[in-house]
Design an enzyme around this catalytic site. Structure first.
Site, short mmCIF file in Angstrom:
data_model
loop_
_atom_site.label_atom_id
_atom_site.label_comp_id
_atom_site.label_asym_id
_atom_site.label_seq_id
_atom_site.Cartn_x
_atom_site.Cartn_y
_atom_site.Cartn_z
N ASP A 149 0.83 -1.21 0.00
CA ASP A 149 0.00 0.00 0.00
C ASP A 149 0.86 1.26 0.00
O ASP A 149 1.94 1.28 0.61
CB ASP A 149 -0.90 -0.01 1.23
CG ASP A 149 -2.02 1.01 1.15
OD1 ASP A 149 -2.33 1.48 0.03
OD2 ASP A 149 -2.59 1.34 2.19
N ASN A 161 -10.80 -2.96 -5.76
CA ASN A 161 -10.11 -1.96 -6.59
C ASN A 161 -10.79 -1.72 -7.93
O ASN A 161 -10.50 -0.72 -8.61
CB ASN A 161 -8.65 -2.39 -6.85
CG ASN A 161 -7.75 -2.22 -5.64
OD1 ASN A 161 -6.74 -2.90 -5.51
ND2 ASN A 161 -8.10 -1.30 -4.75
#
Length: 250
Positions: free
Chosen positions: A21, A69
Site C-alpha cells: 500500500d 479496486n
C-alpha cells in the site's frame, strides 16, 4: 540494519504475505506524473522477492489488485492492468533465473481474455520451479475466496459426493486458493493503514501482523529484515500455553 544471518531457519517465516500500500501517495508526495507511483511500486517488488528467496522463505504472496479496486477510476484500473501485464512479461526471465514458481489467485473472469491467457501461460511455464513460490493476488478478496470454497462444497453435496457432516475446517481449507501451500506466518502492510482489507482472511488466521508507515515504493530489504527479526522473537502459541510450548521443544 538488522542482521538476520543468525536466525534459525525454524524461525524464518515459511509464508510471507504483503499488502503493498502507498503507491499513489508516494507519487503525489514526490509530485510524479499520474501512475508513476504505481510504476515505482512495481519496481520495489523485485529486491523483496530476491531477498525472501535468499532468506529461505518458501512462499511470498503479494496483494496487487483487490476485488474492491475495480471501483477505482477506469483510467487507474486500465493503468494497473497494463502495468500488471508488463510486469509479468518482465518477471518471466527472473522466474527462470531464480527457479521461482509463479501463481495467481483471484476472480479471473473479470480480467481481459488476453490477461487471463498470460496468467495461465506464466503459471504453466514456471510450474516445475521449486526454489520459492511467488503468488500475485489479482481481483482477489478473502470473502470471495471463502464464498467460492463454500460454493464448491455445496456442489459436491448436491452431487452426493460429500455429506454436510463431512464439512469441517479441513474440507473448507482444501477448496480455498493456496490450499496446497503453507498458511501465512507473517502478514505485512505498508503505507500506514492498520487493517488487512479482505486479504487472505482464512489463510492469515494465525499470522503475525506487521504494520509500517513506510510507503510501498520505499519499503526496503532492511526494514523487512527488522520485521523478520521481530517475528523470530515472537512466541507463536496457536492456542497453547507458554509452558506447553516449552515442553514441546524440550
Amino acid at each position: 540494519m538488522t542482521n538476520t544471518q543468525d536466525i534459525s531457519t525454524d524461525n524464518i517465516p515459511k509464508h510471507i504475505a504483503i499488502i503493498m500500500d502507498g503507491n499513489n501517495r508516494f507519487g503525489k508526495a514526490k509530485q510524479l506524473a499520474m501512475g508513476a507511483g504505481h510504476i515505482a511500486g512495481k519496481d520495489a517488488l523485485d529486491p523483496i522477492v530476491e531477498h525472501c528467496l535468499a532468506k529461505g522463505v518458501q512462499v511470498l504472496t503479494v496483494f496487487a489488485f483487490s476485488s474492491e479496486n475495480w471501483s477505482r477510476p477506469k483510467s487507474e484500473v486500465d493503468l494497473l492492468m497494463q502495468l500488471l501485464t508488463n510486469s509479468i512479461h518482465e518477471q518471466m526471465p527472473r522466474m527462470d533465473k531464480y527457479r521461482i514458481r509463479l501463481r495467481f489467485i483471484g476472480e479471473r473472469s473479470q480480467l481481459s481474455p488476453q490477461l487471463q491467457q498470460l496468467l495461465a501461460d506464466a503459471e504453466a511455464k514456471t510450474a516445475h520451479f521449486d526454489a520459492m513460490t511467488l503468488v500475485i493476488a489479482i481481483s482477489y478478496g478473502g470473502q470471495w475466496d471463502i464464498a467460492n470454497a463454500a460454493k464448491a462444497l455445496a456442489q459436491k453435496v448436491a452431487k452426493g459426493q460429500l455429506s454436510p457432516e463431512q464439512i469441517d475446517q479441513d474440507t473448507v481449507a482444501g477448496q480455498l486458493a493456496l490450499a496446497d501451500l503453507p498458511m501465512v506466518d507473517m502478514l505485512i502492510r505498508t503505507g500506514g493503514e492498520y487493517r488487512i482489507s479482505n486479504f487472505l482472511l482464512w489463510q492469515a488466521a494465525y499470522a503475525e501482523l506487521f504494520f509500517t508507515t513506510t510507503l510501498w515504493p520505499e519499503f526496503t530489504t532492511d526494514e523487512l529484515d527488522e520485521m523478520i527479526a521481530a517475528f523470530a522473537k515472537r512466541e507463536r502459541r496457536f492456542g497453547r500455553t507458554s509452558e506447553q510450548l516449552q515442553k514441546l521443544h524440550q
